[in-house]
Design a protein around this motif. Structure first.
Motif, short mmCIF file in Angstrom:
data_model
loop_
_atom_site.label_atom_id
_atom_site.label_comp_id
_atom_site.label_asym_id
_atom_site.label_seq_id
_atom_site.Cartn_x
_atom_site.Cartn_y
_atom_site.Cartn_z
N LEU A 37 0.82 -1.21 0.00
CA LEU A 37 0.00 0.00 0.00
C LEU A 37 0.85 1.26 0.00
O LEU A 37 0.48 2.28 -0.57
CB LEU A 37 -0.92 0.02 1.23
CG LEU A 37 -1.94 -1.12 1.32
CD1 LEU A 37 -2.75 -0.97 2.60
CD2 LEU A 37 -2.86 -1.13 0.11
N ASP A 38 2.00 1.19 0.67
CA ASP A 38 2.86 2.37 0.76
C ASP A 38 4.29 1.92 0.94
O ASP A 38 4.56 0.97 1.70
CB ASP A 38 2.43 3.26 1.92
CG ASP A 38 3.12 4.61 1.91
OD1 ASP A 38 3.25 5.20 0.83
OD2 ASP A 38 3.53 5.08 2.99
N SER A 117 3.31 10.21 -7.13
CA SER A 117 3.86 8.93 -6.72
C SER A 117 5.31 8.81 -7.19
O SER A 117 5.67 9.28 -8.26
CB SER A 117 3.04 7.78 -7.30
OG SER A 117 1.73 7.82 -6.81
N THR A 130 -1.42 11.60 -7.54
CA THR A 130 -2.34 10.52 -7.19
C THR A 130 -2.07 9.96 -5.80
O THR A 130 -2.96 9.37 -5.20
CB THR A 130 -2.24 9.37 -8.21
OG1 THR A 130 -0.89 8.91 -8.25
CG2 THR A 130 -2.65 9.84 -9.60
N ALA A 131 -0.85 10.12 -5.29
CA ALA A 131 -0.52 9.59 -3.97
C ALA A 131 -1.16 10.45 -2.88
O ALA A 131 -1.30 11.66 -3.03
CB ALA A 131 1.00 9.54 -3.78
N CYS A 145 -0.72 6.20 0.95
CA CYS A 145 -0.94 5.16 -0.06
C CYS A 145 -0.64 5.72 -1.44
O CYS A 145 -1.05 6.82 -1.79
CB CYS A 145 -2.38 4.64 0.01
SG CYS A 145 -2.67 3.24 -1.10
N GLN A 146 0.11 4.94 -2.23
CA GLN A 146 0.38 5.30 -3.61
C GLN A 146 0.30 4.08 -4.51
O GLN A 146 0.88 4.03 -5.59
CB GLN A 146 1.78 5.94 -3.71
CG GLN A 146 2.91 5.11 -3.15
CD GLN A 146 4.23 5.82 -3.22
OE1 GLN A 146 4.52 6.49 -4.21
NE2 GLN A 146 5.04 5.68 -2.20
N GLU A 148 -2.36 2.80 -6.03
CA GLU A 148 -3.29 2.90 -7.16
C GLU A 148 -2.98 4.13 -8.01
O GLU A 148 -2.37 5.09 -7.57
CB GLU A 148 -4.73 2.99 -6.64
CG GLU A 148 -5.16 1.81 -5.79
CD GLU A 148 -5.32 0.53 -6.60
OE1 GLU A 148 -5.46 0.64 -7.85
OE2 GLU A 148 -5.32 -0.55 -6.00
N GLN A 151 -6.30 8.89 -7.38
CA GLN A 151 -6.19 9.55 -6.08
C GLN A 151 -7.34 9.11 -5.17
O GLN A 151 -7.16 8.92 -3.96
CB GLN A 151 -6.19 11.06 -6.26
CG GLN A 151 -6.00 11.83 -4.95
CD GLN A 151 -6.10 13.33 -5.15
OE1 GLN A 151 -7.00 13.95 -4.58
NE2 GLN A 151 -5.23 13.91 -5.97
N ASN A 154 -6.57 5.71 -3.74
CA ASN A 154 -5.51 5.80 -2.75
C ASN A 154 -6.03 6.40 -1.44
O ASN A 154 -5.65 5.98 -0.36
CB ASN A 154 -4.35 6.65 -3.29
CG ASN A 154 -3.47 5.87 -4.25
OD1 ASN A 154 -3.33 4.66 -4.12
ND2 ASN A 154 -2.89 6.56 -5.21
#
Length: 253
Positions: A37-38, A117, A130-131, A145-146, A148, A151, A154
């Motif tokens: 997830l991160d 990201s 997006t992150a 979270c990055q 996906e 945004q 995430n």
């Protein structure tokens, strides 16, 4: 699961990345889903932190015994003098909150930051923000979270992580007055050293709680963790408690 390196810079960060790969390979061996997830990369090598979501039958029950400090002893590939180094990394495992459990999170208690990201991920990964990083101001808990490209997704995953952290914090508060740690019980905090992975001057992985040990270091680091998980669960069931044994390899540091 959250993995963080201890003090030691690049060496410990590299050890944290080895643990990350080990758990991902373990999940792959068991046919279990594991999503990073991160992940925050180190400056030279390894990682500064990583959070993984495991999904599958008995995922939390199997991994709960991995919480604690993991120690590595090896000839450092980052030391030109080829000296032996000892590195530490912490592993923390918590269950995902059931959606039916209500955790009250007020919008005014959140600070949401978005950013581009980093790392690998395709042509568009660095073009838009997006992150997502969310800070819960009252507790100072930070999740990010990055994983996906969206945004929105995430943020959704980050909020799920935050709910899990707040749930765990609440459980700790409620049990603090009745669940005082005894010296002979397993300390499930980050300060407990549960396992040593020794590559020099000999090759051995030893669990200090159960005394279970394996000489095939490479196989374990490639995800063959089930013998350690099984011995921990059996010992916990039969003894009712586990002790963190003295470190027999202290002279290897």
């Amino acid at each position: 699961m959250t993995i963080k390196p201890g003090a030691g810079g690049t060496e410990s960060q590299d050890w944290a990345s080895i643990l990350l790969r080990m758990y991902l390979r373990w999940a792959e061996r068991r046919g279990m889903s594991a999503v990073v997830l991160d992940e925050t990369p180190g400056e030279e090598a390894g990682i500064k932190s990583a959070t993984i979501q495991f999904s599958g039958e008995n995922a939390f029950g199997l991994l709960t015994g991995e919480t604690g400090v993991h120690r590595l002893v090896r000839i450092s590939p980052f030391d030109q003098a080829a000296r032996r180094h000892t590195s530490f990394a912490s592993v923390f495992v918590i269950p995902e909150v059931d959606d039916r459990i209500e955790i009250n999170i007020r919008p005014e208690d959140l600070r949401v930051d978005t950013f581009r990201s980093g790392g690998k991920g395709g042509q568009n990964v660095n073009k838009v923000e997006t992150a997502v990083r969310i800070t819960h101001i009252p507790t100072n808990i930070v999740v990010g979270c990055q994983a996906e490209r969206s945004q929105h997704k995430n943020r959704e995953l980050a909020m799920k992580m935050l709910r899990s952290r707040l749930y765990d914090l609440e459980i700790q508060k409620r049990q603090a007055h009745t669940d005082k740690l005894d010296a002979s019980k397993l300390d499930i905090s980050f300060g407990s050293q549960i396992r040593s992975y020794v590559m020099q001057p000999y090759r051995l992985i030893k669990d200090h709680r159960t005394k279970f040990e394996v000489g095939d270091v490479d196989r374990v680091l490639d995800g063959d963790l089930d013998p350690f998980i099984r011995s921990y669960l059996m010992a916990k069931k039969t003894k009712g408690k586990l002790e963190v044994q003295p470190d027999d390899d202290a002279d290897a540091a």
